[in-house]
Design an enzyme around this catalytic site. Structure first.
Site, PDB file in Angstrom:
ATOM      1  N   GLU A  76      42.879  37.877  44.522  1.00 29.66           N
ATOM      2  CA  GLU A  76      41.717  38.330  43.767  1.00 29.66           C
ATOM      3  C   GLU A  76      41.974  39.667  43.082  1.00 29.66           C
ATOM      4  O   GLU A  76      41.460  39.938  41.994  1.00 29.66           O
ATOM      5  CB  GLU A  76      40.487  38.417  44.673  1.00 29.66           C
ATOM      6  CG  GLU A  76      40.023  37.082  45.231  1.00 29.66           C
ATOM      7  CD  GLU A  76      39.734  36.045  44.157  1.00 29.66           C
ATOM      8  OE1 GLU A  76      39.358  36.441  43.029  1.00 29.66           O
ATOM      9  OE2 GLU A  76      39.896  34.841  44.430  1.00 29.66           O
TER      10      GLU A  76
ATOM     11  N   HIS B 105      43.347  39.176  39.694  1.00 29.03           N
ATOM     12  CA  HIS B 105      42.296  39.026  38.686  1.00 29.03           C
ATOM     13  C   HIS B 105      41.742  40.394  38.293  1.00 29.03           C
ATOM     14  O   HIS B 105      41.463  40.653  37.112  1.00 29.03           O
ATOM     15  CB  HIS B 105      41.156  38.174  39.242  1.00 29.03           C
ATOM     16  CG  HIS B 105      41.435  36.714  39.341  1.00 29.03           C
ATOM     17  ND1 HIS B 105      41.868  35.974  38.268  1.00 29.03           N
ATOM     18  CD2 HIS B 105      41.329  35.848  40.385  1.00 29.03           C
ATOM     19  CE1 HIS B 105      42.004  34.700  38.644  1.00 29.03           C
ATOM     20  NE2 HIS B 105      41.694  34.611  39.924  1.00 29.03           N
TER      21      HIS B 105
ATOM     22  N   HIS C 275      43.908  42.078  35.879  1.00 33.62           N
ATOM     23  CA  HIS C 275      43.750  41.449  34.567  1.00 33.62           C
ATOM     24  C   HIS C 275      42.585  42.092  33.818  1.00 33.62           C
ATOM     25  O   HIS C 275      42.662  42.334  32.598  1.00 33.62           O
ATOM     26  CB  HIS C 275      43.521  39.948  34.767  1.00 33.62           C
ATOM     27  CG  HIS C 275      43.864  39.112  33.580  1.00 33.62           C
ATOM     28  ND1 HIS C 275      43.783  37.741  33.593  1.00 33.62           N
ATOM     29  CD2 HIS C 275      44.276  39.430  32.333  1.00 33.62           C
ATOM     30  CE1 HIS C 275      44.150  37.261  32.418  1.00 33.62           C
ATOM     31  NE2 HIS C 275      44.443  38.268  31.631  1.00 33.62           N
TER      32      HIS C 275
END
Length: 683
Positions: free
Chosen positions: A473, A476, A479
């Protein structure tokens, strides 16, 4: 309400525009949503009523600036509705669902706006645009076309009605699942029934019971997926059976939370909507705008992987059955609730690894700072400092300021680690503020997990799976944090669904990377590192039990495709029968290996954004495994490697075609061989 009485009506004065959750009350949300919708539609009208011919400056740029109040409110609210959904918040969510669906349709189906963007799209060569600007025109044109902007008025009206009904049904599905999951939490009154759990796990189970007013009992709450972490260690077979039976029954018990009729209607409406848009099926409509391109491409991959996965799972089951026959005084046929327990016994016998015994080396705070944050620091030069002065949406959610290597500010990271009844299952990342140079916004991103919370004063000891989830996670989150785009349309994880999992999967590689593992995997009492020989044995188990793991995932991905391969007019009358036929079709109908998600609790596809897209995890893993090979070939955990990955992949968000960005990073297209090797499917 006015700006003075509703804090949502103006940008937050807190650092990085973090919403002032301490001042926001539930009654603030709906007025802010309604005003935000009105403002954005007025902004769109100003664009479409302009008498001048469309240009990028008078059409695309004001379009990207539009809706700031709505975006701010939506990011703020949906963070709360997924992580702390009180009854009041759930009621707001239900009222919002059709409102937001209608609003999005009002923009995506706007004929005048579509005309202006289409004219720009047809004459792109005539405009001196930057690459990101050119892609913005292309993406808006394609998304509006696929959404139905070219339909006639009657078809648009029907489409809008379908979209509003779908939004309501998706909210209903999520509400039912949360309620049924909470009701089905398994209560144990005799501690002997929980033999095999660690003291920390027992403490968390006792706390969960106390929170429900069941003093003296123990409660095991259910995760989003079919299995349960406790199945690997509980010695009581009936306890294991009760847990798995509860998990499998969610949403299909014939009670007020039954999701079967809801999901059947969702599938039928999606099929009708796809036909209205000119697609054969919902799966065809979805994959048309993903890197896969078509359901046929997805089917080829899933079928190619299913046969070796099922073969390996059958071999694994035979080995487990042999263990049962050899070690149990009264042998029995291995069932699904036995698999994890005997897998751990077999792992211990083969590799001398007891997965449950690893937890003392994975204390959550150390994993976070000396593992997750440390790897990001080594790769990208970023640092994390907790901001106790900044309050998030729940007391358990912690706020960290993220800075570049030179000390310049980057954004905020919010971590919400623990499970609670008001939080939906699973783990996820979401933006609270999306980065955009056009809007002058820096990123604020949140990670949510569902780790059991121990009693006060006791450490949070993670399983290896939970460590993996945290690293995943956080990929992410990176990102979103590293987003470096001008237009909010492309910010962070706003990429194709079958590409979005790629950066998060790559971030898992650092879990067993020597210098990172040595930093965070320290015994929480003695400080001793995880023994070197144990680490080597862990690496040797990378393909262990992968037949089962791959099969349960592929079964869910195939089920998602089958549900959304229906044509308009086709319906599902028997959900269980439909699932059985679909799994038999691909050869993944082993009762000892149930699908990772059954339809009635498949939140990814019925209340999340993965409908006809759950395949994306393994589709992205092709890129992930190939990228891991690149890092190994090029020196591993170095700043230069991290900078290349950040600038050429993470930072570009959706501003560049993802496969083009990958080729720019890798120097070639991805190859599947590393994935097959990783999962032991290359034999």
């Amino acid at each position: 309400m006015t700006v003075e009485t509703n804090p949502l009506l103006q940008p937050s004065a807190l650092p990085y525009r973090l919403p002032d959750y301490s001042a926001i009350r539930p009654e603030h949300y709906l007025p802010a949503f309604r005003l935000g919708c009105e403002e954005q539609l007025a902004e769109i009208r100003r664009i479409t009523m302009a008498r001048s011919m469309p240009t990028f400056e008078n059409t695309m740029e004001p379009l990207e600036r539009s809706g700031e109040l709505l975006d701010r409110t939506a990011h703020t609210f949906y963070t709360v509705s997924s992580a702390d959904a009180t009854a009041e918040i759930q009621a707001i969510d239900e009222e919002l669902a059709p409102l937001m669906a209608a609003h999005h349709d009002a923009i995506l189906l706007d004929s005048a706006l579509y005309w202006r963007i289409s004219l720009l799209h047809e004459n792109l060569a005539a405009f001196p645009l930057e690459p990101e600007q050119r892609r913005l025109v292309e993406r808006w044109h394609r998304e509006m076309t696929l959404a139905g902007a070219a339909l006639d008025d009657d078809a648009k009206a029907r489409l809008t009605a379908l979209n509003q009904r779908l939004s309501t049904l998706s909210t209903t599905f999520e509400r039912n699942l949360l309620a049924d999951t909470n009701e089905l939490a398994v209560v144990f009154h005799d501690p002997a029934e929980l033999d095999g759990l660690s003291p920390g796990e027992l403490s968390a189970a006792a706390r969960a019971a106390a929170d429900r007013g069941l003093d003296g009992a123990h409660v095991l709450t259910l995760p989003l997926f079919t299995g349960h972490p406790a199945l690997s260690s509980l010695t009581n077979r009936d306890s294991r059976r009760r847990i798995l039976a509860a998990s499998l029954s969610r949403g299909s018990r014939g009670n007020r939370h039954d999701n079967r009729a809801t999901l059947a209607e969702i599938v039928a409406i999606r099929a009708e909507r796809a036909a209205l848009l000119g697609a054969a099926t919902h799966a065809a409509a979805v994959t048309a705008d993903e890197t896969a391109g078509s359901p046929a491409a997805v089917e080829r991959m899933l079928r190619d992987l299913a046969a070796p996965a099922a073969r390996n799972a059958a071999a694994e089951r035979a080995a487990l059955q042999e263990l049962v026959d050899r070690t149990e005084p009264d042998p029995f046929p291995l069932e699904a609730h036995d698999w994890a327990f005997y897998t751990e016994r077999l792992r211990t016998a083969r590799y001398d690894i007891d997965a449950a015994a690893l937890r003392p080396w994975f204390e959550a705070e150390r994993v976070l700072h000396d593992g997750v944050f440390a790897a990001a620091g080594r790769l990208y030069g970023v640092t994390f400092a907790e901001r106790a002065d900044l309050r998030a949406y729940h007391p358990d959610a912690r706020v960290f300021e993220v800075s570049e290597q030179d000390g310049s500010p980057l954004g905020l990271y919010v971590l919400d680690l623990y499970t609670r009844d008001s939080k939906r299952g699973g783990a996820w990342m979401n933006p609270i503020v999306s980065q955009s140079a056009l809007r002058g916004a820096a990123p604020v991103v949140a990670n949510n997990l569902n780790v059991a919370k121990p009693a006060d004063g006791e450490p949070t000891l993670l399983t290896l799976d939970e460590v993996t989830t945290l690293f995943h996670e956080f990929g992410h989150a990176l990102h979103g944090l590293f987003s470096d785009v001008t237009y909010p349309h492309f910010s962070g994880t706003n990429v194709f669904r079958d590409f979005v999992e790629f950066p998060s999967q790559v971030n898992e590689m650092w879990i067993l990377w020597p210098e990172i593992l040595d930093s965070y995997a320290r015994h929480h009492l003695t400080g001793e590192p995880l023994p070197a020989d144990l680490v080597e044995r862990l690496r040797a188990t990378e393909t262990f039990d992968q037949g089962r793991a791959t099969s349960e995932y592929l079964a869910a991905a195939w089920l998602d495709q089958a549900l959304h391969a229906l044509h308009a007019g086709e319906t599902i009358d028997d959900v269980a029968g439909f699932e059985a036929a679909a799994l038999a079709d691909i050869g993944l109908d082993d009762p000892a290996v149930p699908t990772r998600y059954s339809s009635a609790y498949f939140a990814h596809v019925f209340s999340g954004g993965y409908s006809a897209g759950y395949y994306s995890y393994i589709w992205s893993e092709v890129l992930d495994a190939d990228t891991v090979e690149w890092f190994r070939e090029n020196g591993g955990l170095t700043r230069s490697n991290g900078e290349r990955f950040r600038r050429r992949l993470l930072g570009v968000g959706g501003a560049k075609d993802p496969l083009e960005a990958y080729r720019d990073f890798r120097g070639r297209a991805a190859e599947i061989a590393p994935l097959l090797k990783r999962r032991g499917l290359d034999a």
